[in-house]
Design an enzyme around this catalytic site. Structure first.
Site, short mmCIF file in Angstrom:
data_model
loop_
_atom_site.label_atom_id
_atom_site.label_comp_id
_atom_site.label_asym_id
_atom_site.label_seq_id
_atom_site.Cartn_x
_atom_site.Cartn_y
_atom_site.Cartn_z
N GLU A 70 47.15 -53.45 52.36
CA GLU A 70 48.49 -53.73 51.83
C GLU A 70 49.52 -53.81 52.95
O GLU A 70 49.45 -53.06 53.93
CB GLU A 70 48.88 -52.64 50.82
CG GLU A 70 48.00 -52.72 49.58
CD GLU A 70 48.33 -51.66 48.56
OE1 GLU A 70 48.31 -51.97 47.37
OE2 GLU A 70 48.61 -50.52 48.94
N CYS A 125 56.57 -45.39 50.68
CA CYS A 125 55.78 -44.59 51.62
C CYS A 125 54.83 -43.68 50.84
O CYS A 125 55.23 -43.02 49.89
CB CYS A 125 56.70 -43.67 52.43
SG CYS A 125 57.65 -44.52 53.66
#
Ligand code: SF4
Length: 347
Positions: free
Chosen positions: A92, A338
């Site tokens: 990703e 995150c």
């Protein structure tokens, strides 16, 4: 192979010259492949004057990652790309819109999974499969930049904060950063590239010694060894004091503030005692502390509410007396924040 995406620029130039190719030709080829995403070997021969006999050494046709899905956050415009490696693994990459209109920073992955295994991180919970090759990191950059360019924007920075711990893949991650910052590669300014680490001391020292032009961000996770061991048990062998000593060596060698990232988790690491411990740990090392809300799709770890965070920040401004910045981690609705990258498009 003479693939300019897979070799640090000086090694690429040296390898090409050993094959009798002129440096200008090698630079043109690199600019075509990385700068313009041109992959037709005929265009390299005609446009860049690459000798036909060298095509085999370049490895044409070059391997690529496959872009399988693009998601855009409806909340904040963050985008996430799902890419597939040639051996079928999912990687990703996140596109982070910056405050400056039309500018985007790319969050790149350096590993598939992460052996560090932080308890609050989706990447750490997935199986640690392998390090990414240098070209696989650079190809994330090229493919994501295509998406950015197609919308009339431009890439102005990159952070190595995606899946994986870059310093566990030091050679390849740093070679990729060199390619991305090279004028005939990605052409991103070195200081606009940030390498993030959870604090591998030998590699921080190596990074400092090698005088890399990139910025360093060290993620502390907690202010005491006991709490850090709960959140990242695999890191318990390295005390925070040793990490801060390496951070200090870096700050002094660079004559700059070292960036410390601190993931804020309600009830776990954002108390007044944590602020005090953090101040003691940092002492007079010049730092900038970035506070980031934890994002945990499982709901096991939650960010502090406004009151807890405000009390933590107040305590930090009393105890630490150094710049504290709240860093936004966006794209939560598309699992792009995150700690939420887990090799799938959405959770
Ligand atoms: S937070 Fe970073 S170091 Fe920890 S498991 Fe996730 S990717 Fe790895």
């Amino acid at each position: 192979m003479l693939d300019p995406r897979n070799l640090a620029p000086e090694r690429y130039l040296a390898a090409g010259q050993e094959l009798g190719v002129r440096p200008e030709t090698l630079r043109r080829l690199s600019a075509a492949i990385i700068g313009r995403d041109e992959h037709d070997p005929e265009s390299w021969v005609r446009g860049c004057q690459v000798p036909r006999r060298v095509l085999e050494a370049i490895g044409a046709p070059l391997p690529r990652l496959e872009l399988t899905e693009t998601r855009t956050s409806s909340r904040d415009g963050f985008q996430k790309l799902l890419l597939r490696t040639r051996d079928g693994l999912a990687v990703e990459t996140v596109l982070i819109p910056l405050h400056k209109q039309g500018c985007v920073s790319l969050c790149l992955s350096s590993q598939v999974g992460c052996p560090v295994g932080c308890a609050f991180c989706a990447t750490g919970r997935m199986p640690a499969r392998r390090n990414l090759e240098t070209w696989e990191i650079v190809d994330q950059f090229v493919i994501a930049r295509n998406v950015v360019r197609a919308s009339g924007r431009k890439v102005t920075g990159a952070v190595f904060m995606g899946m994986g711990e870059p310093f566990l893949n030091y050679e390849r991650a740093l070679a990729a950063a060199e390619v991305i910052s090279c004028p005939y590669g990605g052409a991103i300014a070195g200081p606009a590239i940030t390498i993030s680490t959870v604090g591998l001391v030998a590699e921080i020292d190596r990074f400092t010694r090698e005088n890399r032009r990139f910025r360093l961000s060290i993620s502390l996770i907690a202010a005491t060894d006991a709490r850090r061991s709960l959140l990242a048990p695999n890191l318990r062998a390295t005390p925070l004091a040793a990490i801060m000593a390496a951070a200090r060596r870096h700050a002094l060698a660079r004559r700059t503030r070292v960036m410390l990232a601190y993931v804020c988790i309600a009830g776990l690491n954002t108390g007044e005692d944590d602020a005090r411990a953090l101040a003691e740990l940092v002492a007079d090392t010049p730092v900038r502390l970035d506070l980031i809300d934890v994002t945990d799709p499982t709901g096991r770890f939650t960010p502090p509410d406004a009151a807890e965070l405000a009390a933590f920040r107040d305590a930090l401004s009393r105890e630490l007396r150094q710049p504290v910045v709240r860093r936004y981690s966006g794209g939560a609705d598309i699992a792009a924040a995150c700690g939420t990258l887990a090799g799938r498009a959405v959770t």
